[in-house]
Design a protein around this motif. Structure first.
Motif, PDB file in Angstrom:
ATOM      1  N   GLN A   1       1.016  -1.242  -0.026  1.00  0.00           N
ATOM      2  CA  GLN A   1      -0.005  -0.010  -0.122  1.00  0.00           C
ATOM      3  C   GLN A   1       0.976   1.500  -0.059  1.00  0.00           C
ATOM      4  O   GLN A   1       0.378   2.055  -0.755  1.00  0.00           O
ATOM      5  N   GLU A   2       1.838   1.207   0.700  1.00  0.00           N
ATOM      6  CA  GLU A   2       3.003   2.398   0.592  1.00  0.00           C
ATOM      7  C   GLU A   2       3.718   2.595  -0.752  1.00  0.00           C
ATOM      8  O   GLU A   2       3.872   3.576  -1.143  1.00  0.00           O
ATOM      9  N   VAL A   3       4.011   1.558  -1.186  1.00  0.00           N
ATOM     10  CA  VAL A   3       4.516   1.389  -2.579  1.00  0.00           C
ATOM     11  C   VAL A   3       3.423   2.003  -3.574  1.00  0.00           C
ATOM     12  O   VAL A   3       4.088   2.914  -4.715  1.00  0.00           O
TER      13      VAL A   3
ATOM     14  N   PHE B   1       5.079   4.437  -6.561  1.00  0.00           N
ATOM     15  CA  PHE B   1       5.075   3.654  -7.840  1.00  0.00           C
ATOM     16  C   PHE B   1       4.027   3.100  -8.041  1.00  0.00           C
ATOM     17  O   PHE B   1       3.802   1.667  -7.933  1.00  0.00           O
ATOM     18  N   PRO B   2       2.810   3.307  -8.586  1.00  0.00           N
ATOM     19  CA  PRO B   2       1.607   2.664  -8.786  1.00  0.00           C
ATOM     20  C   PRO B   2       1.633   1.458  -9.835  1.00  0.00           C
ATOM     21  O   PRO B   2       1.126   0.406  -9.912  1.00  0.00           O
ATOM     22  N   GLU B   3       2.675   1.834 -10.571  1.00  0.00           N
ATOM     23  CA  GLU B   3       3.143   0.833 -11.795  1.00  0.00           C
ATOM     24  C   GLU B   3       3.587  -0.573 -11.287  1.00  0.00           C
ATOM     25  O   GLU B   3       3.682  -1.407 -11.898  1.00  0.00           O
ATOM     26  N   TRP B   4       4.102  -0.510 -10.139  1.00  0.00           N
ATOM     27  CA  TRP B   4       4.834  -1.652  -9.552  1.00  0.00           C
ATOM     28  C   TRP B   4       3.820  -2.537  -8.992  1.00  0.00           C
ATOM     29  O   TRP B   4       4.142  -3.593  -8.687  1.00  0.00           O
TER      30      TRP B   4
ATOM     31  N   GLN C   1       9.875  -2.157 -11.339  1.00  0.00           N
ATOM     32  CA  GLN C   1      10.014  -2.186 -12.696  1.00  0.00           C
ATOM     33  C   GLN C   1      10.919  -0.991 -13.008  1.00  0.00           C
ATOM     34  O   GLN C   1      10.771   0.151 -12.522  1.00  0.00           O
ATOM     35  N   GLY C   2      11.971  -1.049 -13.743  1.00  0.00           N
ATOM     36  CA  GLY C   2      13.004  -0.182 -14.151  1.00  0.00           C
ATOM     37  C   GLY C   2      13.670   0.328 -12.779  1.00  0.00           C
ATOM     38  O   GLY C   2      14.140   1.592 -12.731  1.00  0.00           O
TER      39      GLY C   2
END
Length: 600
Positions: A501-503, A507-510, A524-525
């Motif tokens: 939830q913190e990520v 970085f929502p794409e993770w 990612q990346g």
């Protein structure tokens, strides 16, 4: 009139033994009218004669008026005084009821001097019979034979083995007159078929009867079939069955052949379901069908085309199917092996016991019929390992996957394999994590696992910004998984990582979610973010360094200016002191010291 009788079903005369007394005659017949069973009322006339051809009548003809005929059947009853010692033949004529002349029914019928029941059986059925006393058959040990066209069609022969003084069973032999049961065999059945030796079937141009050679054997039909064998005792190959077909043999104890041609079940309790040129030659073996297959091992299975289970020293008659099978080198053959072969016209053989072998050039599908290019698959178990060998069609080498170890040391081994040697292998082990080990710490290429990154493959390229701040916005934590986590998610011990939830806020794409909505993190990346974060750190450091260098330079200039001012103050102080000395001691005053800052 155009009427003929197709047959006289039954006629009988009942008369006492005293001569020249009236006796009752019962005449039963069948009448056809213009080619079909007659129905309606007809007049009949009966004359009694002394023999089959004589014109001398024994009594005046008797006329019966308006007798009902139903479905061609009729019955005439009359009394007549005839000499009991003479034969009596009856001649019948018929006409439409009330019509003119009678038309004679060709042929005469002999009267039977006995009651109807117990003397003959009516084709329309008899009443008042008792199975204890009224039966068709023999009362001695002779067979009962039924003929058609004056040739044996059914033979029922009692066994020589008795129980309580009576035969314990009978052999039933139907079909060709050439069909036979070996002498001494009991309980045999040949239901039909067969061609007598010396004759030839007009369609199949072959001859051979059916034969039962051992107790309780059965041949259902076809021809040239045998249940049991021709040698040994009549009990060693008992209970064998051939359902039909051509030149099939159930030569093993309790063996069976369902049909087809040139099939042999020679092992005890062996089976060939059908097909052609198949052999099940060992105990409990089976060929399901197909062509030229051999089940040569104990409890083995073969099917398809040219599928071979190697035979053992105790395998029985090879027949056609096992004639080209290799020997296993022991008594049992390749016991427990299953071999299925596709339509390729070549042997596909087992190489050991308890194998499951399939040759399928078109591929093997499980829950799918959409197959890729054909491959060879070999599933084996060696020293506790489970091996899967996948080999491209026609190639000597393939990829072998071997699984081994227990729940705590399970591993997956992948290597190139030529059937005996392994090369270029990798090992996957799992202890809650997936780790990869190589025999040598090298890779075919440098760096990590490659991803497609050519500029020609990309569009909308933009630089990353604020990478350091975004990374620093993440919070690294230590944690342990809850014991009630879903199956597959729980891993024991203490771990380091992020909270999804913190990520997601940074970085929502993770983030991804499973079917139950649980969040999963897959960076990612990360390498590109790390590079840009380092670049930002360097730029900040360089900027700080430049500011510090300017400050140092300014301090150095300030220090030089202060040093010069201090030197001037020291010189001024020396002059003042020298002047004061000169004033106080003019005669004794020494020569002043240049640039001295010391006094008395």
């Amino acid at each position: 009139m155009n009427r003929t009788t197709l047959s006289i079903l039954l006629f009988a005369v009942c008369m006492p033994t005293l001569p020249a007394l009236a006796s009752e005659f019962v005449y039963q017949g069948q009448l056809d009218d213009r080619g079909a069973p007659a129905n309606g009322r007809y007049d009949f006339r009966i004359a009694a004669l002394g023999d089959e051809k004589s014109a001398a009548e024994l009594m005046a003809p008797i006329t019966f008026g308006a007798i009902e005929v139903k479905d061609g059947r009729f019955e005439l009853r009359f009394d007549a005084a005839l000499a009991s010692a003479r034969e009596t033949w009856l001649e019948v004529a018929v006409r439409d009821a009330g019509a003119g002349d009678f038309a004679a029914i060709p042929g005469r019928s002999k009267a039977i001097r006995a009651p109807l029941i117990g003397a003959c059986w009516s084709s329309t059925g008899d009443g008042g019979t008792s199975p204890a006393t009224n039966f068709l058959g023999t009362t001695d040990a002779q067979p009962l034979v039924l003929r058609t066209a004056n040739v044996q069609s059914l033979r029922i022969e009692p066994s020589a083995d008795l129980y309580g003084g009576s035969p314990i069973t009978a052999n039933v032999i139907a079909g060709s007159r050439g069909n036979a049961v070996q002498p001494g065999v009991r309980g045999a059945t040949i239901a039909g078929g067969g061609v007598p030796l010396g004759d030839s079937d007009p369609t199949f141009t072959n001859d051979d009867p059916n034969f039962v050679g051992d107790h309780y054997g059965t041949v259902g039909g076809g021809f040239a079939n045998a249940a049991g064998d021709y040698v040994g005792t009549v009990a060693d190959r008992a209970f064998a069955t051939v359902a039909g077909g051509y030149v099939n043999g159930a030569h093993g104890y309790a063996s069976a052949v369902g049909g087809g041609e040139l099939n042999f079940a020679s092992g005890m309790d062996s089976t060939v379901a059908g097909g052609g040129l198949n052999t099940a030659s060992h105990q409990y073996s089976m060929v399901v069908g197909g062509y030229f297959n051999c089940a040569g091992g104990v409890r083995s299975f073969a099917g398809g085309t040219f599928a071979k289970v190697r035979v053992g020293a105790l395998s029985d008659y090879a027949g056609f199917g096992c004639s080209t099978a290799a020997a296993s080198g022991d008594d049992d053959g390749d016991e427990g092996s299953f071999v299925w072969a596709d339509a390729e016209w070549a042997d596909f053989s087992s190489s050991g016991p308890n194998q499951f072998l399939v040759r399928a050039a078109g591929g093997v599908g499980i829950n799918s019929n959409n197959l890729p290019a054909a491959v060879d698959l070999a599933l084996t178990s060696r020293s506790g390992n489970a091996d899967l060998w996948m080999r491209p069609d026609g190639q000597p080498n393939g990829i072998n996957l071997a699984a081994f170890g227990d729940a705590s040391t399970a591993a997956l081994y992948i290597a190139r394999f030529d059937g005996s040697n392994y090369t270029d292998y990798a090992l996957w082990q799992t202890d809650g994590r997936l780790r990869v080990f190589f025999d040598n710490p090298i890779k075919p290429t440098s760096g990590g696992w490659a991803a497609p990154s050519d500029m020609r493959l990309k569009r909308d390229i933009e630089p990353l910004s604020h990478s350091l701040d975004r990374l620093l916005a993440l919070r690294g934590v230590r944690y342990a998984y809850r014991s009630d986590a879903p199956n597959g998610y729980f891993t024991p011990g203490v771990h380091a990582g992020f909270v999804a939830q913190e990520v997601e806020a940074v970085f929502p794409e993770w983030l991804s979610r499973d079917a139950d909505g649980y969040r999963m993190v897959a960076p990612q990346g990360f390498e590109a973010l790390a590079v840009e974060a380092l670049r930002e750190l360097r730029d900040r450091a360089l900027s700080a360094d430049a500011a510090l260098a300017g400050r140092i330079e300014a301090l150095e200039r300030e220090n030089a200016s202060l040093h010069a001012a201090l030197s001037e103050l020291a010189a001024e102080q020396a002059r003042v002191i020298a002047d004061l000395r000169a004033e106080l001691h003019p005669a004794a005053a020494p020569e002043p010291l240049a640039n001295s800052s010391r006094g008395d």
